[in-house]
Design an enzyme around this catalytic site. Structure first.
Site, PDB file in Angstrom:
ATOM      1  N   ASN A   1      14.001  77.559  59.672  1.00 34.27           N
ATOM      2  CA  ASN A   1      13.734  76.744  58.483  1.00 34.27           C
ATOM      3  C   ASN A   1      13.803  75.266  58.885  1.00 34.27           C
ATOM      4  O   ASN A   1      14.830  74.798  59.390  1.00 34.27           O
ATOM      5  CB  ASN A   1      14.779  77.058  57.404  1.00 34.27           C
ATOM      6  CG  ASN A   1      14.505  76.338  56.100  1.00 34.27           C
ATOM      7  OD1 ASN A   1      14.172  75.160  56.071  1.00 34.27           O
ATOM      8  ND2 ASN A   1      14.664  77.048  54.994  1.00 34.27           N
TER       9      ASN A   1
ATOM     10  N   HIS B   1      10.916  75.522  52.547  1.00 34.76           N
ATOM     11  CA  HIS B   1      11.306  75.759  51.159  1.00 34.76           C
ATOM     12  C   HIS B   1      11.019  74.483  50.363  1.00 34.76           C
ATOM     13  O   HIS B   1      11.907  73.680  50.113  1.00 34.76           O
ATOM     14  CB  HIS B   1      12.793  76.111  51.086  1.00 34.76           C
ATOM     15  CG  HIS B   1      13.249  76.581  49.741  1.00 34.76           C
ATOM     16  ND1 HIS B   1      14.240  77.519  49.583  1.00 34.76           N
ATOM     17  CD2 HIS B   1      12.864  76.244  48.496  1.00 34.76           C
ATOM     18  CE1 HIS B   1      14.450  77.730  48.290  1.00 34.76           C
ATOM     19  NE2 HIS B   1      13.623  76.947  47.609  1.00 34.76           N
TER      20      HIS B   1
ATOM     21  N   ARG C   1      10.590  72.051  47.354  1.00 34.73           N
ATOM     22  CA  ARG C   1      11.155  71.990  46.008  1.00 34.73           C
ATOM     23  C   ARG C   1      10.317  71.056  45.142  1.00 34.73           C
ATOM     24  O   ARG C   1       9.574  70.220  45.663  1.00 34.73           O
ATOM     25  CB  ARG C   1      12.613  71.543  46.073  1.00 34.73           C
ATOM     26  CG  ARG C   1      13.487  72.563  46.810  1.00 34.73           C
ATOM     27  CD  ARG C   1      14.933  72.145  46.896  1.00 34.73           C
ATOM     28  NE  ARG C   1      15.712  73.113  47.670  1.00 34.73           N
ATOM     29  CZ  ARG C   1      16.301  74.189  47.164  1.00 34.73           C
ATOM     30  NH1 ARG C   1      16.196  74.435  45.871  1.00 34.73           N
ATOM     31  NH2 ARG C   1      16.979  75.010  47.926  1.00 34.73           N
TER      32      ARG C   1
ATOM     33  N   GLU D   1       9.272  79.691  51.071  1.00 37.79           N
ATOM     34  CA  GLU D   1      10.262  80.100  50.079  1.00 37.79           C
ATOM     35  C   GLU D   1      10.172  79.209  48.848  1.00 37.79           C
ATOM     36  O   GLU D   1       9.811  78.030  48.956  1.00 37.79           O
ATOM     37  CB  GLU D   1      11.682  79.965  50.641  1.00 37.79           C
ATOM     38  CG  GLU D   1      11.969  80.785  51.872  1.00 37.79           C
ATOM     39  CD  GLU D   1      13.389  80.598  52.369  1.00 37.79           C
ATOM     40  OE1 GLU D   1      13.855  81.459  53.134  1.00 37.79           O
ATOM     41  OE2 GLU D   1      14.035  79.592  51.994  1.00 37.79           O
TER      42      GLU D   1
ATOM     43  N   HIS E   1      21.016  82.370  54.907  1.00 34.47           N
ATOM     44  CA  HIS E   1      21.926  81.433  54.244  1.00 34.47           C
ATOM     45  C   HIS E   1      23.283  81.433  54.934  1.00 34.47           C
ATOM     46  O   HIS E   1      24.023  82.407  54.875  1.00 34.47           O
ATOM     47  CB  HIS E   1      22.110  81.724  52.753  1.00 34.47           C
ATOM     48  CG  HIS E   1      22.365  80.456  51.962  1.00 34.47           C
ATOM     49  ND1 HIS E   1      23.572  79.798  51.969  1.00 34.47           N
ATOM     50  CD2 HIS E   1      21.547  79.703  51.185  1.00 34.47           C
ATOM     51  CE1 HIS E   1      23.493  78.729  51.213  1.00 34.47           C
ATOM     52  NE2 HIS E   1      22.273  78.634  50.730  1.00 34.47           N
TER      53      HIS E   1
END
Length: 237
Positions: free
Chosen positions: A7, A43, A45, A70, A190
């Site tokens: 990531n 990811h 946002r 994601e 995570h």
């Protein structure tokens, strides 16, 4: 072997802090793959505080391994994924403004919505994964929604492991066994790190992929990307 997807959100955070293009996000993605990473995860946002929507589009041209996007499947996110057509989309129920993901989906309460979204992605040939806590009912709900994979939310495992409580892996073993019985592929992510990844991998049956960002980037500040990526790969064999 369990695949390693890196990531790169934190690289975008560092770049955005100065407003230029250093570090170069695309070059980092290229380098990570050359060093052995088997996937790149982002990811984005809604506030684009790290990964920007344009980054997702630009990365499509340089990610030749698995490309995993994601996010919470709101309209703009769905449109972005359908435009980029990554290998995999991971559905995460994060709230707007959340610092990081903090829980998996309630796949029972949201089953109708998840089913609709998953079917839309699958029509475009995009593999789906649902971010879930290691709870039997949530995994069963994910399977009923039609997803191909789940991603186990591993923060609690990582916390317990840091305290020396190796029994913290037990709910994840049971969750993996249920997922395997239901024919679901298993991803995880995570707070996984060099410290806990090998123990996790050795105990989770059928673990296909881990997505690691914060720890890997932080470890690489000391040890370098090439070294750290290959340290993870050795632990995941």
């Amino acid at each position: 072997m369990t695949k390693l997807s890196v990531n790169i959100n934190k690289i975008a955070t560092l770049r955005n802090a100065r407003g230029g293009n250093v570090p170069n996000l695309l070059q980092v993605a290229i380098d990570l793959q050359n060093f052995g990473a088997q996937g790149i995860t982002i990811h984005p946002r809604p506030d684009e505080r790290h990964i920007r929507y344009q980054d997702a589009r630009d990365l499509k041209a340089v990610v030749h391994t698995e490309y995993n996007i994601e996010g919470n499947p709101q309209h703009n996110f769905i449109d972005l994924v359908l435009e980029c057509k990554p290998t995999q989309v991971t559905l995460v129920p994060d709230a707007i403004g959340a610092i990081t993901s903090s829980a998996g989906w309630d796949t029972i309460a949201n089953q109708s919505y998840l089913t609709e979204v998953i079917q839309e992605f699958q029509r475009h040939g995009i593999r789906t994964s649902i971010f879930v806590d290691p709870i039997a009912a949530m995994i069963e709900g994910a399977q009923k929604a039609g997803t191909e994979r789940i991603e186990l939310y591993t923060e609690e495992f990582a916390h317990q492991y840091s305290l020396g409580n190796k029994k913290g892996i037990d709910p994840y073993i049971k969750a993996a066994e249920i997922a395997n019985q239901l024919g679901l592929g298993i991803n995880a992510g995570h707070d996984l790190s060099l410290d806990n990844i090998q123990f996790f991998k050795e105990n989770i049956p059928g673990l296909l992929e881990v997505s690691i960002g914060h720890a890997l980037i932080s470890e690489s500040l000391y040890l370098g990307f090439d070294n750290v990526v290959n340290m993870y790969l050795r632990k995941l064999k």
